[in-house]
Design an enzyme around this catalytic site. Sequence first.
Site, PDB file in Angstrom:
ATOM      1  N   ASP A 217      11.209  -8.636 -14.064  1.00 22.93           N
ATOM      2  CA  ASP A 217      11.365  -7.195 -13.865  1.00 22.93           C
ATOM      3  C   ASP A 217      10.333  -6.435 -14.706  1.00 22.93           C
ATOM      4  O   ASP A 217      10.131  -6.749 -15.873  1.00 22.93           O
ATOM      5  CB  ASP A 217      12.788  -6.820 -14.319  1.00 22.93           C
ATOM      6  N   GLU A 266       6.828 -27.310 -18.445  1.00 22.76           N
ATOM      7  CA  GLU A 266       7.490 -28.434 -19.119  1.00 22.76           C
ATOM      8  C   GLU A 266       8.613 -29.008 -18.268  1.00 22.76           C
ATOM      9  O   GLU A 266       9.048 -30.130 -18.483  1.00 22.76           O
ATOM     10  CB  GLU A 266       8.160 -27.947 -20.411  1.00 22.76           C
TER      11      GLU A 266
HETATM   12  C1  GLC Z   1      12.815  -2.631 -11.587  1.00 22.16           C
HETATM   13  C2  GLC Z   1      14.040  -2.884 -10.762  1.00 22.16           C
HETATM   14  C3  GLC Z   1      14.801  -1.609 -10.632  1.00 22.16           C
HETATM   15  C4  GLC Z   1      15.214  -1.156 -12.012  1.00 22.16           C
HETATM   16  C5  GLC Z   1      14.006  -1.042 -12.928  1.00 22.16           C
HETATM   17  C6  GLC Z   1      14.417  -0.952 -14.358  1.00 22.16           C
HETATM   18  O1  GLC Z   1      11.937  -1.776 -10.979  1.00 22.16           O
HETATM   19  O2  GLC Z   1      13.670  -3.414  -9.525  1.00 22.16           O
HETATM   20  O3  GLC Z   1      15.931  -1.740  -9.816  1.00 22.16           O
HETATM   21  O4  GLC Z   1      15.845   0.092 -11.932  1.00 22.16           O
HETATM   22  O5  GLC Z   1      13.178  -2.179 -12.849  1.00 22.16           O
HETATM   23  O6  GLC Z   1      14.890  -2.178 -14.810  1.00 22.16           O
END
Ligand code: GLC
Length: 552
Positions: A217, A266
Site C-alpha cells: 500500500d 529466501e
Molecule cells: C491506498 C488504499 C486506499 C487507502 C490508502 C491509505 O491507496 O488503496 O484504500 O485509503 O492507501 O492507506
Amino acid sequence: MTPHLTAPAITPAHTGHTNWWQDAVIYQVYPRSFADANGDGMGDLDGVRHKLPYLRDLGVDAVWLSPFYASPQADAGYDVADYRAIDPMFGTLHDADALIRDAHELGLRIIVDLVPNHSSDQHEWFKRALREGPGSALRSRYHFRPGRGETGELPPNDWESIFGGPAWTRTEDGEWYLHLFAPEQPDFNWEHPAVADEFRSILRFWLDMGVDGFRVDVAHGLVKAPGLPDIGGSDQLKLLGNDVMPFFDQDGVHEIYRSWRLILDEYPGERIAVAEAWTPTVERTAHYVRPDELHQAFNFQYLGAPWDAEALREVIDVSLAAMRPVGAPATWVLSNHDVTRHATRFANPPGLGTQLRTPGDRELGLRRARAATLLMLALPGSAYLYQGEELGLPDVTDLPDEVRQDPSFFRAEGQDGFRDGCRVPLPWTVDGPSYGFGSGGSWLPQPASWSALSVEAQSGDPDSTLELYRAALAARREHPGLGSGDAVSWLDAPEGVLAFARDGFVCTVNLTAEPVRLPAPGKALLSSGSREVALDGGEFVLEADTTVWWAV
Ligand code: GLC
C-alpha cells in the site's frame, strides 16, 4: 497467542511457466464485502474461504486480500493497529491459516495487503508516542514536529492530506504529527531503523504463514523529502493522482524494496510483491520493479485511460516499453476498491476522473466494460480483477450520506470521497437476505437490481458477464500465449479500432459507436458482444464497443 502455522507451498502453476506471476490473473477480494459467514453484516475470512471454489472455477491464479488486520477501521482496515493479528470482525489467525491452506489445495495463491506508510493511531507505538511526549524515543518513529507561528499554532508545512484538510494534526501537548491520509493514520518515519526492522519482521511473519506475496500500500510514500519542504502553490494531490510531490516517489524508497526482495527470495515458491505506486510516469513506476526490487506495480495510467482507441494504444505501448528494459511484466487493471467501477466509468463521458456520482448509460457502460476486459486479458503480462466486475456490477452512485464510511467523504470539500460506491457487498443469490452475502444484512445497502446480477442468476447463462469472464479465463489457460511475452504487434485497422496479434492469436476491438466490417483474421474464439460472430465471404462485422478474440 500466535499459533504455529506453516501452510504447505503451492504446487506448480498451470501454465508451466517458471514464474507464475508473470502472466497471472489476480483477483482482488475486499474482505468486508465479499462474503459474510457469521451473519454480522460484514464479510469475513471464513466467508472468503467458503467461496474459494468459486474463484478456482472462475479461473484466476491468485487472490489478493485487502487488509484484514486488527484495526479501528477508520479507513476500512488501511489503518492497522496490529500487523500480526486479525481483526475480530474478520476472524482469527486460525481462519487465515485455514484460508491459505485451502487456497493452496485448490491451486490458488494468496497475496496479502501490507500497509507500511502509516499505522493506525491505535497502534501501540503511536499510543506510546503520544503518552511519552515531545522528544521521546517513540515519537521519532513517526513524524512529529513543532508548529509554525508564534505559538506553534500553524502546521509545520503546507502539505494537505490526500483525504482533504491539512496533513498535520496537533496533539494536546502542542506538537503536530504528519498523516498523508486520515488523522487516524499517522505516517511512519522510515529513516528510523526500528521501523525498517519491524516491517522486515512482519514480512517474515506472513511469509512463514505461507502467503505467496504482498500488495504494498502507498509503496511510493514511505520516504519523504529531507526537511519536509513546503509544496507551495495550491494544486495539492488527490487520491491516485500522479503529480511530483515531496512526499511521494522519493528515490530512497528503492533501498527499502531491495531489502525486502532479499527476504522474499529466501522463501521457496516465488513469493512476490506488487507496488501500489502512483508516480508521474510509467517509466518512474518501472523503477519499483527493477530485478532486485518488487515484482509488479499497478498500472494506474491504464486504469485512468478513457474508452478511446488512440489513448489505449498509447498507454499500452508506453507501458510495455517501460517494463521491457527492467524485465518486469506489464500489469493491467480496470477497477479496484478506490475507484468507480469500470462499468460505470465507461457509462459516463470521459474526463470526469475516477470517482463518479452519476450512473450514466448503464447498458453502454456494461457493453464497453465487457469489451475492455477482453482487451485487457489479451495483453501480455499480469491482470488484476476487482471482485464483482465479473458480474458486470456498476458502482452504486446513490448511496445515502448516512451509510457512507469512506473517510475522505467526510473530509471531502472539493475532493473525491465516493469510494463506498464500489465497495457494496456482492450479490451471490437471486433471493434471500443481502442476496446471499450473509444472513445478517449488509454493511452497505445493495440495490434491488442486483438480484438479477447475482452469481446465481448469471451462472449457466452463456450471455452473462460471469460466463464471459469464465470463458475468457479458460481461454487464457488454454492459450498460454495470451498473457505471456512483452509485446503486441499492431495490425492495420480503421480509425477507432484496435487490432493486434500475439502468438497464434488476434484481438480486435471496436471502440466506436458504429459497427465496422473487417476481414476475419481466423477462427472466432470469444466475443464480448453477441456470442455468434457471423462470417460472410471472409469478412465479419465487429459490433460497436465490442472485442472479439481470434485463433489464427
Ligand atoms: C491506498 C488504499 C486506499 C487507502 C490508502 C491509505 O491507496 O488503496 O484504500 O485509503 O492507501 O492507506
